[in-house]
Design a protein around this motif. Sequence first.
Motif, PDB file in Angstrom:
ATOM      1  N   THR A 153      29.811  23.014  25.092  1.00 18.86           N
ATOM      2  CA  THR A 153      28.885  24.109  24.807  1.00 18.86           C
ATOM      3  C   THR A 153      29.189  24.883  23.529  1.00 18.86           C
ATOM      4  N   ALA A 154      30.438  24.803  23.057  1.00 23.75           N
ATOM      5  CA  ALA A 154      30.817  25.565  21.857  1.00 23.75           C
ATOM      6  C   ALA A 154      31.678  24.686  20.969  1.00 23.75           C
ATOM      7  N   GLY A 155      31.519  24.835  19.683  1.00 23.11           N
ATOM      8  CA  GLY A 155      32.342  24.033  18.790  1.00 23.11           C
ATOM      9  C   GLY A 155      31.811  23.992  17.371  1.00 23.11           C
ATOM     10  N   TYR A 156      32.296  23.018  16.630  1.00 25.26           N
ATOM     11  CA  TYR A 156      31.916  22.825  15.228  1.00 25.26           C
ATOM     12  C   TYR A 156      31.736  21.345  14.947  1.00 25.26           C
ATOM     13  N   THR A 157      30.886  21.042  13.999  1.00 31.61           N
ATOM     14  CA  THR A 157      30.722  19.681  13.493  1.00 31.61           C
ATOM     15  C   THR A 157      31.094  19.663  12.027  1.00 31.61           C
ATOM     16  N   ILE A 158      31.896  18.682  11.640  1.00 28.21           N
ATOM     17  CA  ILE A 158      32.282  18.504  10.240  1.00 28.21           C
ATOM     18  C   ILE A 158      31.698  17.183   9.765  1.00 28.21           C
ATOM     19  N   SER A 159      30.907  17.233   8.707  1.00 34.49           N
ATOM     20  CA  SER A 159      30.327  16.042   8.106  1.00 34.49           C
ATOM     21  C   SER A 159      31.085  15.751   6.810  1.00 34.49           C
ATOM     22  N   PHE A 160      31.715  14.591   6.762  1.00 33.55           N
ATOM     23  CA  PHE A 160      32.583  14.272   5.631  1.00 33.55           C
ATOM     24  C   PHE A 160      31.786  13.800   4.416  1.00 33.55           C
ATOM     25  N   LYS A 161      32.323  14.055   3.256  1.00 27.95           N
ATOM     26  CA  LYS A 161      31.677  13.645   2.010  1.00 27.95           C
ATOM     27  C   LYS A 161      31.653  12.126   1.927  1.00 27.95           C
ATOM     28  N   LYS A 196      28.893   6.826   6.369  1.00 24.88           N
ATOM     29  CA  LYS A 196      28.830   8.202   6.839  1.00 24.88           C
ATOM     30  C   LYS A 196      29.845   8.411   7.946  1.00 24.88           C
ATOM     31  N   GLY A 197      30.570   9.530   7.850  1.00 26.78           N
ATOM     32  CA  GLY A 197      31.533   9.884   8.878  1.00 26.78           C
ATOM     33  C   GLY A 197      31.401  11.347   9.252  1.00 26.78           C
ATOM     34  N   ALA A 198      31.651  11.650  10.513  1.00 24.27           N
ATOM     35  CA  ALA A 198      31.579  13.032  10.986  1.00 24.27           C
ATOM     36  C   ALA A 198      32.444  13.169  12.223  1.00 24.27           C
ATOM     37  N   ILE A 199      32.797  14.409  12.536  1.00 24.57           N
ATOM     38  CA  ILE A 199      33.557  14.679  13.748  1.00 24.57           C
ATOM     39  C   ILE A 199      33.029  15.958  14.382  1.00 24.57           C
ATOM     40  N   SER A 200      32.908  15.942  15.689  1.00 29.20           N
ATOM     41  CA  SER A 200      32.554  17.148  16.446  1.00 29.20           C
ATOM     42  C   SER A 200      33.763  17.570  17.253  1.00 29.20           C
ATOM     43  N   ILE A 201      34.129  18.828  17.099  1.00 26.06           N
ATOM     44  CA  ILE A 201      35.276  19.351  17.835  1.00 26.06           C
ATOM     45  C   ILE A 201      34.773  20.407  18.819  1.00 26.06           C
ATOM     46  N   THR A 202      35.028  20.164  20.085  1.00 31.90           N
ATOM     47  CA  THR A 202      34.497  21.005  21.156  1.00 31.90           C
ATOM     48  C   THR A 202      35.542  22.008  21.623  1.00 31.90           C
ATOM     49  N   ALA A 203      35.130  23.251  21.725  1.00 32.46           N
ATOM     50  CA  ALA A 203      36.036  24.303  22.184  1.00 32.46           C
ATOM     51  C   ALA A 203      36.310  24.159  23.678  1.00 32.46           C
ATOM     52  N   GLN A 204      37.435  24.696  24.093  1.00 32.62           N
ATOM     53  CA  GLN A 204      37.809  24.677  25.498  1.00 32.62           C
ATOM     54  C   GLN A 204      36.680  25.274  26.339  1.00 32.62           C
ATOM     55  N   PRO A 205      36.516  24.800  27.592  1.00 32.07           N
ATOM     56  CA  PRO A 205      35.404  25.264  28.431  1.00 32.07           C
ATOM     57  C   PRO A 205      35.346  26.778  28.624  1.00 32.07           C
ATOM     58  N   ASP A 206      36.499  27.447  28.545  1.00 26.40           N
ATOM     59  CA  ASP A 206      36.508  28.893  28.753  1.00 26.40           C
ATOM     60  C   ASP A 206      36.231  29.675  27.478  1.00 26.40           C
ATOM     61  N   MET A 207      35.960  28.977  26.380  1.00 24.32           N
ATOM     62  CA  MET A 207      35.671  29.641  25.110  1.00 24.32           C
ATOM     63  C   MET A 207      34.176  29.679  24.853  1.00 24.32           C
ATOM     64  N   SER A 208      33.697  30.801  24.339  1.00 28.42           N
ATOM     65  CA  SER A 208      32.306  30.911  23.922  1.00 28.42           C
ATOM     66  C   SER A 208      32.197  30.498  22.457  1.00 28.42           C
ATOM     67  N   GLN A 209      30.963  30.389  21.969  1.00 26.17           N
ATOM     68  CA  GLN A 209      30.803  30.077  20.552  1.00 26.17           C
ATOM     69  C   GLN A 209      31.349  31.216  19.691  1.00 26.17           C
ATOM     70  N   ALA A 210      31.220  32.433  20.177  1.00 31.03           N
ATOM     71  CA  ALA A 210      31.788  33.572  19.437  1.00 31.03           C
ATOM     72  C   ALA A 210      33.301  33.432  19.324  1.00 31.03           C
TER      73      ALA A 210
END
Length: 253
Positions: A123-131, A138-152
């Motif tokens: 539900t919360a995290g960041y996506t990094i799209s590589f140059k 094309k390469g990318a990675i999505s890193i998902t925050a722990q379940p107890d973390m909000s996007q904030a």
Amino acid sequence: MSEKLRDTLIELTNVDRVEELWQRHCELMAGYGFDRLIYGFTRFLTANSLGDPNDFVVLTNHTPAYRKGFVEDGLYRHAPMVRWALENEGQCSWAVLVEQMSAGQLDEKAQRVVAFNLAHKVTAGYTISFKSVSSRAKGAISITAQPDMSQADADAVWKEHGQDIILLNNLVHLKILTLPVPLHNQTLTPRQREALEWVGDGKTMQDIAQIMGLTQATIEKHLRLARETLNVETTAQAVAKAAFHNQMYILEA
């Protein structure tokens, strides 16, 4: 740059197995609160397709159920952040998903991906799209925050450590591109690899048979099996694909 980060970067650059690199990277990201990662890379991108999924490099520590739904069942094709990664370079907070949903910008298929993610507590995290340095890659990675973390919460971590996280992910991405990556049912045998290497060096079938101490018929068999393993039609395609995935000219098979 802190001494600890510098030592970590040196450690990562010296890793010689993608499995070890990925495990270490997952540990590092978990230290920032991002405990589930999914990395994807393709060298077969076109205007209408990411290529054959069997040719993707996919690394993840998500559950098998998540990988099956997102990758094997093809949900990635409609994922909003995958679309973003294909159209952009850099990093993006998943806060944009809330904005898109509020504005009614997600179609039914994209909403289905969001619902799938919610069910798996993604539900919360960041996506990094590589140059990219190629129009086909094309390469990318999505890193998902722990379940107890909000996007904030994730955004707060990013505000403090975002540059270090980007640096670590960029380095790991570049390192993966130099390592032999095991693909699904596409691992060459030592003999298949050696035969392809000699073809890549411009040797004839007669030359290769003499060098390897085998008959030409046996060399043809190894090359045929290599083509079948790599799911290509020609030996030239097999050489190119094996080279793309660093399965040729490696120190340790």
